[in-house]
Design an enzyme around this catalytic site. Sequence first.
Site, short mmCIF file in Angstrom:
data_model
loop_
_atom_site.label_atom_id
_atom_site.label_comp_id
_atom_site.label_asym_id
_atom_site.label_seq_id
_atom_site.Cartn_x
_atom_site.Cartn_y
_atom_site.Cartn_z
N ILE A 42 46.23 1.54 88.90
CA ILE A 42 46.67 0.81 87.70
C ILE A 42 47.47 -0.44 88.05
CG2 ILE A 42 46.64 2.84 86.19
CD1 ILE A 42 49.62 3.17 86.64
N GLY A 48 49.44 -5.03 94.41
CA GLY A 48 50.18 -6.22 94.76
C GLY A 48 50.09 -6.54 96.23
N ALA A 49 50.97 -7.43 96.67
CA ALA A 49 50.94 -7.90 98.06
C ALA A 49 51.35 -6.82 99.04
CB ALA A 49 51.85 -9.11 98.19
N PHE A 50 52.15 -5.84 98.60
CA PHE A 50 52.70 -4.85 99.52
C PHE A 50 52.17 -3.44 99.30
CE2 PHE A 50 56.09 -8.01 98.58
CZ PHE A 50 55.92 -8.75 99.73
N ASP A 86 65.35 -9.34 88.86
CA ASP A 86 63.91 -9.59 88.72
C ASP A 86 63.42 -9.16 87.35
OD1 ASP A 86 61.52 -10.59 89.69
OD2 ASP A 86 60.89 -8.69 90.58
#
EC number: 2.7.11.1
Length: 530
Positions: free
Chosen positions: A118, A121-123, A235
């Site tokens: 779902i 991401g980059a990590f 964030d």
Amino acid sequence: MINDHESVIDVGSDDERENFEDEEDTTTVYSSDPLSRPTMDRSLAAKMYIEQYYINAQQSVKERGQRRKDLELKLENMKLSSKESNDLRKELDKKESDYMRIKRLKLKRSDFEVIRIIGRGAFGEVSLVRHRESNDLYAMKRLKKSEMLKKEQAAHVRAERDVLASANTNWVVKLYYSFQDDNYLYLIMEYLPGGDMMSLLIKYDIFTENQARFYIAETILAIESVHTLGYIHRDIKPDNLLLDSKGHVKLCDLGLCTGFHRLHSSEFYQMLVGDAMTIKMKLIEATPLTQTERIASWKKARRALAYSAVGTPDYTAPEVFLQIGYNKEVDWWSLGVILYEMVVGHPPFLSDNTTETCLKILNCKETLQIPTDMGLSKEVIDLIKRLVCEKDRYKSADEIKLHPFFKGVNWDNIRNQSAPFVPELKSPTDTSNFDIYEEIPNDIDDDDNNNNNNSNNNINLNDNINSNCTYTTPTKKSNIMGKGNIKDKDLAFIGFTFKGFDAVNKSPTNRRNVESIFNTNNSTTTSTTK
């Protein structure tokens, strides 16, 4: 309010801890130099293990006593018979016993069936999973260790794990377990099927002020709960505002794992600041697109940018960029930017590129422009200006709650009210509110296969000592006091494993029980700092 989460890090079962006893030494002979790297690493790992073990033991006793104390205080205020009170005490005792058993379990990825990815991401990625034994549904966040270290994310993922483990509030996504294997870190959290606020904004474009008021009010309470824990989120953005099955807000991503931190270089932003005239000229020159074209381009790339390694700076306060010292006010700046986006349709500092966005944010006094042709009320305009500003910004949730824009908001009962948009769910495993991601071939069981393939050479003690320490040995299991090399990535994640007390409350029941007593007011922001 009971402390639902017990920050106890699993140190393994009794028989696993016996690995620390002396065994016949069949390991490879290494240098006897006491200052050799392997010796120093083993000493450090042992020290960290022992310290964590006793900290956890002490904390476990303290928190178990606190749960009993909280129950007794609740029972004093309830008109229950002696039998009903004793039944609840026995139920808590049973839950404590169940929790002790849960803490002894060794979790691994193969314990969970992946239903669908779902988020990616980059990590790492987030998947809806089902626990094979209990059939309970969770959201599993999986992060690649090597990427965490390479991109200097170890501290951020640990921060997220620590905040989630200590949070005792309905405004933050619940963490049930965290564990690790050779290559990955895992966070097992509650599944929130409503998607995120970004999906709502993409779908509806603009909210009415009444709709925005509801979601901003809930976001204020969510941010306040994190501040009460002693943390600054840093964030806050629509991507990190998840929605439960009834459409209510919960905060996630409390570790800046996919945030804009990679560009948080004071030298970089000092270079951007320059003098005021230079910045003005750059802003004037850097406008190749019309505002309509810019908004259309931004909406098209919105989701991809959110999951990139760089992220988006649209919601970040100027003092975070400059790293000149900041406090909780940076979260209120982000709140103001989200409010602007809800009622206008795009962030206030939208630009063609991140550099231009940063320049606009750093000159917010001159670049913040609120449309005059959208019929916005003076209350919402004033609130935006009091949040998205460099000076005289609101400093606390209490100040913001008193603003005229929130007149009539029932802060103590808002979570029991109907949300403006309630998710339409066909089943408990409905993932229609999330984007579609393709499965990566041969990826589901790579960690288990890797562990099996290396079982003769590398002994994984990650669940035994809350790390992922591997030791070279020819034929048999080693231990932390034996010979061998500890990888750098292993030391970085010692103490990551966690099993929360909420895990014993997963199975619902309709009768009066301990969990229902401790959650009689779901709208409160009470939480306990560890």
